[in-house]
Design a protein around this motif. Structure first.
Motif, PDB file in Angstrom:
ATOM      1  N   VAL A 105       0.840  -1.206   0.000  1.00 49.57           N
ATOM      2  CA  VAL A 105       0.000   0.000   0.000  1.00 49.57           C
ATOM      3  C   VAL A 105       0.874   1.255   0.000  1.00 49.57           C
ATOM      4  O   VAL A 105       0.594   2.225  -0.703  1.00 49.57           O
ATOM      5  N   PRO A 125       3.615   1.328  -3.662  1.00 49.45           N
ATOM      6  CA  PRO A 125       3.038   0.507  -4.731  1.00 49.45           C
ATOM      7  C   PRO A 125       3.940   0.383  -5.957  1.00 49.45           C
ATOM      8  O   PRO A 125       3.883  -0.632  -6.658  1.00 49.45           O
ATOM      9  N   ARG A 142      -5.587   7.756   4.606  1.00 45.72           N
ATOM     10  CA  ARG A 142      -5.540   7.074   3.307  1.00 45.72           C
ATOM     11  C   ARG A 142      -6.926   6.906   2.703  1.00 45.72           C
ATOM     12  O   ARG A 142      -7.068   6.262   1.664  1.00 45.72           O
ATOM     13  N   THR A 182     -10.083   1.913   0.059  1.00 39.05           N
ATOM     14  CA  THR A 182      -9.268   2.806  -0.761  1.00 39.05           C
ATOM     15  C   THR A 182      -7.793   2.421  -0.668  1.00 39.05           C
ATOM     16  O   THR A 182      -7.079   2.386  -1.675  1.00 39.05           O
ATOM     17  N   ARG A 186      -5.035   0.772  -3.728  1.00 41.96           N
ATOM     18  CA  ARG A 186      -3.779   1.360  -4.224  1.00 41.96           C
ATOM     19  C   ARG A 186      -2.733   0.317  -4.578  1.00 41.96           C
ATOM     20  O   ARG A 186      -1.704   0.642  -5.183  1.00 41.96           O
ATOM     21  N   ARG A 210      -0.535  -2.240  -6.309  1.00 43.42           N
ATOM     22  CA  ARG A 210      -0.207  -2.603  -7.692  1.00 43.42           C
ATOM     23  C   ARG A 210       0.522  -3.936  -7.753  1.00 43.42           C
ATOM     24  O   ARG A 210       0.665  -4.529  -8.819  1.00 43.42           O
TER      25      ARG A 210
END
Lengths: 331, 331
Positions: free
Chosen positions: A137, A140, A255, A260, A264, A266
């Motif tokens: 997080v 990322p 955040r 959410t 984030r 990836r």
């Protein structure tokens, strides 16, 4: 045998700081020229960098010929800066609260200093998994893959309650004295281990005598081992890291909350809860995996309970972890 | 308000005795001429005869117009002979070990004295279920039906370990002093309740905020309530009944073991574990039901954890219990 990294004055999320912070860690193998063959293994509760050694070596899951493996100790575990070894002003009960984010930020400084540009995988068991999620997080772009085993992206309310239980068992001992003990609160530490033993394993583990596979003669042997093992630990260290665990939550309000935050990520994630874990239940991991783009939910099939993924625990569990690592790292 | 039954000198399975034993109990309704309309409700851990009152009354599960309901207190619960109220020679820590069989034998003496010839149903929650199984094994000709809810025919090894945990939390308090406390070991009692809270409910109970349905504001409220509730209990009473629980096993060697003992049951059984119970898991009840001729395995569908079947807990659970009672007692 480990190396040390001096962080100097290290500011914490809480606003307090560790005046002279140190990370204990160990590396295996060499960083390649591109700085992108790093595998990071953050330590777990009552574990150290060395706990991951069953995973590391030629012919094992992580071959140092290929990977630059960094195994790093959490604050409070007795090797990195901890209540037991800190400078006088923050020793013992004066040690400030340290969060998962603080650990990850410190480890990021270490890796950056070592020249790491990309992390191929953050893999961790239990509290190591809490840190793996925070890595994905928080950074990322830097993290290509995570393998959280028997953990979660936050401490669930039930998990919090279980931890309150072990904490209260320790603090019931007057010798603990609010953390200002002069000799170890042995009775409280033994109670801590005894309460914990019921949570660490599954019901089947006890019912079907699976403890024999781990070298225990009988149930009393399990209980004695847990009580004796904790008797030697430092109470303030235990409670510092327990607090880190209880506050764990990648979804801070800053955040924008939990969904959410997970949105984030990836990194490629293989979410690997143990199928009989009593305090990081697979049902919770399923919900978390659903919030992470492309995450694979791949339960670790095991009747061992929470300890299922602990490095070196049993061959059948190790093979499942090795498969997941191959999927993340390539064949 | 309860009645008392004097047992005189009561010999225990262990060979020791209670010199001046008393059972506290309460009856509702009248015994019929045939002496066969009795429903027996044995008390559960930290409960009393009165805990079953939500089940009893006109328009409730057990109508005293029809059934002669006897709700009876286990030894050690503070109302029947217990460490806290026994004659001086066996007070406090001098109280002898009491087994499930001892309770059932004493209750049998009470019912016989009351004129009961056949018991239509022994129904019990948690430790009440342990006693229901013992009734069906010990007095197969006398018991027509049993409804063990959230319990088992023996204390499983995992259950034993969980109980070792709560016990060790209490004993960690120096004020407990091996049972010779002069004032209550408040810190240990609170720790006992705190550890127990994690076991009493399911993971979902906390995750999904189901505690609000039981009147709790938040997780801290649950924890405070459990700690405060246990603060007022007598430590030696708690540990006496906990020992009764840990030793529970209908399959004593004298009976030829567990399978043989369960094979003696003639009563109609509806085996009703809670589907999310952490310490009397439904999987164990399934195995036990398979050993009882004609037993029906009918899980209590609930996300509450162990407390699912506690009298009065929630309407959805009560309805399932009422259905099972109707099946055993007739429409």
């Amino acid at each position: 045998m480990h190396q040390e990294f001096a962080l100097g004055r290290f500011g914490l999320v809480s606003g307090l700081d560790l005046p002279d912070a140190t990370l204990a860690y160990r590396t295996y193998g060499k960083l390649n020229e591109a700085g992108d063959n790093c595998v990071l293994l953050p330590s777990y509760y009552t574990g150290t960098h060395a706990s991951y050694e069953p995973w590391i070596g030629p012919g094992r899951m992580l071959d140092p010929e290929r990977w630059f493996v960094v195994a790093v100790n959490m604050f409070g575990n007795g090797l990195s800066t901890s209540p037991s070894n800190a400078s006088p002003g923050i020793r013992g009960t004066d040690f400030p609260d340290v969060d998962i984010a603080d650990n990850v930020i410190a480890h990021h400084r270490l890796l950056t200093a070592l020249g790491v540009r990309h992390i191929r995988m953050v893999a961790g068991w239990s509290m190591g998994a809490l840190q793996a999620y925070e890595w994905a997080v928080r950074y990322p772009e830097m993290v290509y893959g995570i393998l959280p085993i028997a953990g979660a992206a936050r401490c669930s309310p039930h998990n919090f309650v279980f931890l309150e239980g072990v904490k209260s068992a320790l603090a019931a001992d007057q010798a603990y004295d609010g953390g200002r003990y002069s000799s170890p609160p042995v009775r409280g530490l033994r109670a801590f281990g005894t309460v914990y033993a019921g949570w660490a394993y599954s019901q089947e583990f006890f019912r079907d005598g699976i403890y024999r596979e781990l070298g225990y003669r009988d149930v009393d042997h399990v209980l004695d081992d847990w009580a004796d093992d904790h008797k030697h630990m430092d109470a303030n260290n235990l409670l510092t890291v327990l607090g880190t665990w209880q506050r764990a939550d990648v979804g801070s309000p800053a955040r924008g909350g939990f969904e959410t935050a997970l949105g984030r990520i990836r990194a490629r994630c293989i979410v690997m809860p143990g199928t009989s874990d009593l305090y990081f239940p697979a049902a919770d991991s399923r919900l978390e995996a659903d919030l992470i783009a492309g995450a694979e939910f791949r339960p670790l099939q095991s009747n061992l309970g929470h300890v299922a993924g602990r490095p070196g625990i049993r061959a059948a569990e190790s093979e499942q972890i090795a498969d997941a690592m191959r999927a993340l790292l390539g064949g």
